[in-house]
Design a protein around this motif. Structure first.
Motif: not given
Length: 576
Positions: A191-208
């Motif tokens: 579902g969409r909620a998990e997709a949004q969670e994965v996107l946020r994790e990827r962007i967080t790692r990218a910033v780090r």
């Protein structure tokens, strides 16, 4: 910026070399690289933790995987490998194009450089302008010209496109994309909620990853979604030292949207614990940009940014984070996702989403008919010229030559595919549009002169791979533009920013227009005093002078005067 003058047999006389070259007798590697996850790459190669970095690490990757090594590298890079044993040269550039790289190849002699002007100074590199491309730029100076993803304004010098590699061997040269976006495996999510969670994790790692080096970090601050999210993620890790904004405190002509935008920037700055520096275009800066030889020095979107670079250098900043680049992908969830549902046979989900998005039922048949035709044609016809001005409005360009250049299929402006062609078609078109390269190269070169590295977390390859991997039913957000990104940032961004519609920023746009008009007037005065001469047969020097002398009473005349002044000021450089 790397540079070199090589043949497949080895460096040629005139090759300047570099202090950080890797050369073991078989491989010579020259790199301009910020490699992310270097420790993981060393482990995959069986190297000690500190055994290799930069060019040496790329050499180890090439030794293991050959020309396929590019897909094993994360981060920003442009590099060259001379494989003496194989009689081969490899040039490669990262998928975002964060490091520029240009080249000239003639009879096995390869000259390459990250600085186009420096490459043109290499003996033996022809300085022959691509006149049709130059004419199109003068007539229709759009930023997104797909031809400029691989061409330059110089006929014999090419741009290595982002995400591509050039392999030169005894049998000739081959250019191809080293990362296949269509081959990214789909990611199953609930579902969409998990997709949004994965996107946020990827962007967080990218910033780090972008802030991993022990350098002071600055960020743009606009009050918009992308820059605000990146700045907050960096600040949350204690890795934000400064910020600057293109917005200014509201003046007498500010509208409600301008006032609100500034209040959001002020509020966000307090949350971040920084005092943002306000940067604004100046008459001197805009006049200098307009008079810069854009065929040698990229100047895209430097109106504001040029005024932040010196102060950032003086403050010891080493890295600039930007959300201007990648938002086209990480936003997801636009109408193309709905058409993707139809393509996958998810009709019930698609019809439910249409109703959930409060779209009028009467418009559904048209949308279905559009999908049946697979969105033939672009989403919208590109504007005919700059600001909608007829590109044939410049009387000093010979009309027959102008018509031929403007009709060249390879010189057409970017037209976004219709949403019915799906999310991935739109993503790939943007990557090939030339627009990202124009701005990223401009900022990369300007930043390098001040010791600054620009980094774009939303263009991180793992983030982009995710955008191609997520299923449309998980990303399409009915009735909400950029809903996927907004949902991913829930709890991080304040709702006044997270849910805000795209701002108009009318006061800022008007202020830039006034400065540009004043700069044009200044350039016209300078150009009038120069000799009437034309470096090209298709430029009418007398007609150009008439344009400079005539009053600029409307936008068409003002545009013609600005372009005429630039041509006159740059004619001497182009003639030589």
């Amino acid at each position: 910026m790397i540079r070199g003058l090589w043949s497949v047999a080895g460096p040629l006389p005139g090759d300047a070399g570099a202090a950080d070259d890797f050369d073991d007798g078989r491989l010579l590697v020259r790199a301009d690289a910020w490699l992310d996850e270097a420790a993981a790459l060393r482990r995959a190669l069986g190297l000690d933790e500190r055994e290799a970095d930069g060019a040496a690490l790329i050499a180890a990757a090439y030794r293991r995987w050959g020309i396929a090594c590019c897909d094993r590298l994360l981060g920003d890079f442009a590099f060259a490998v001379l494989d003496r044993a194989a009689g081969r040269i490899l040039l490669a550039r990262d998928t975002a194009g964060a490091r520029p790289l240009f080249h000239h190849l003639d009879q096995g002699r390869l000259a390459f450089d990250g600085d186009l002007d420096r490459l043109l100074a290499v003996p033996g590199v022809p300085r022959r302008l691509d006149e049709p491309l130059l004419a199109v730029h003068l007539l229709r100076p759009v930023r997104m010209l797909p031809a400029l993803a691989r061409r330059t304004f110089w006929h014999d010098v090419a741009r290595l496109p982002a995400g591509h590699r050039l392999v030169v061997g005894q049998g000739g040269a081959r250019l191809d994309a080293w990362h296949d976006w269509a081959a990214v495996p789909p990611l199953a999510v609930r579902g969409r909620a998990e997709a949004q969670e994965v996107l946020r994790e990827r962007i967080t790692r990218a910033v780090r990853r972008c802030t991993a080096r022990p350098l002071k970090v600055a960020s743009h601050l606009s009050g918009g979604l992308d820059c605000s999210a990146i700045a907050l993620l960096a600040a949350r890790d204690g890795r934000l030292d400064a910020a600057w904004t293109w917005l200014a405190p509201p003046g007498p002509d500010a509208g409600p949207d301008d006032i609100r935008a500034w209040s959001l920037v002020e509020s966000l700055a307090r949350d971040l614990g920084v005092a943002p520096r306000v940067v604004a275009p100046t008459l001197a800066g805009q006049a200098a940009l307009a008079a810069t030889d854009f065929t040698r020095h990229p100047v895209a979107m430097l109106d504001y940014e040029q005024h932040a670079l010196g102060p950032a250098r003086d403050a010891g900043i080493g890295v600039v984070l930007s959300g201007w680049g990648g938002d086209e992908f990480a936003s997801l969830g636009h109408l193309a996702g709905w058409f993707d549902l139809l393509r996958r046979g998810r009709w019930g989900t698609a019809l439910g989403a249409w109703r959930q998005g409060a779209r009028p039922a009467a418009s559904l048949p048209r949308a279905l008919a559009t999908w049946a035709l697979r969105g033939r044609g672009p989403a919208a016809a590109p504007k005919p010229g700059w600001g909608g001005i007829d590109p044939l409005a410049l009387p000093f360009v010979e009309q027959a030559f102008a018509e031929r250049a403007l009709a060249d299929p390879d010189l057409q402006p970017f037209a976004r595919p219709h949403p019915a062609r799906g999310l991935h078609a739109g993503f790939q078109a943007v990557l090939a549009s030339g627009g990202l390269a124009a701005r990223i190269e401009s900022w990369a070169l300007a930043g390098a002169r001040h010791g600054l590295a620009y980094r774009y977390p939303l263009l991180d390859r793992e983030v982009l791979d995710l955008c191609f991997a997520l299923p449309p039913e998980a990303t399409f957000t009915p009735g909400q533009a950029r809903g996927m990104f907004r949902g991913a940032m829930t709890g991080l961004l304040p709702d006044p920013i997270r849910l805000r519609a795209k701002p108009a920023e009318t006061a800022r746009v008007r202020a830039l227009g006034r400065v540009n008009d004043a700069a044009t007037a200044q350039l016209v005065e300078q150009a009038r005093a120069l000799p009437v001469a034309s470096p090209f047969a298709w430029l009418d020097g007398a007609a150009l002078q008439q344009v400079l002398e005539a009053p600029a009473a409307d936008p068409v005349a003002l545009f013609a005067q600005r372009q005429a002044a630039r041509v006159r000021l740059l004619s001497r450089a182009w003639a030589t």
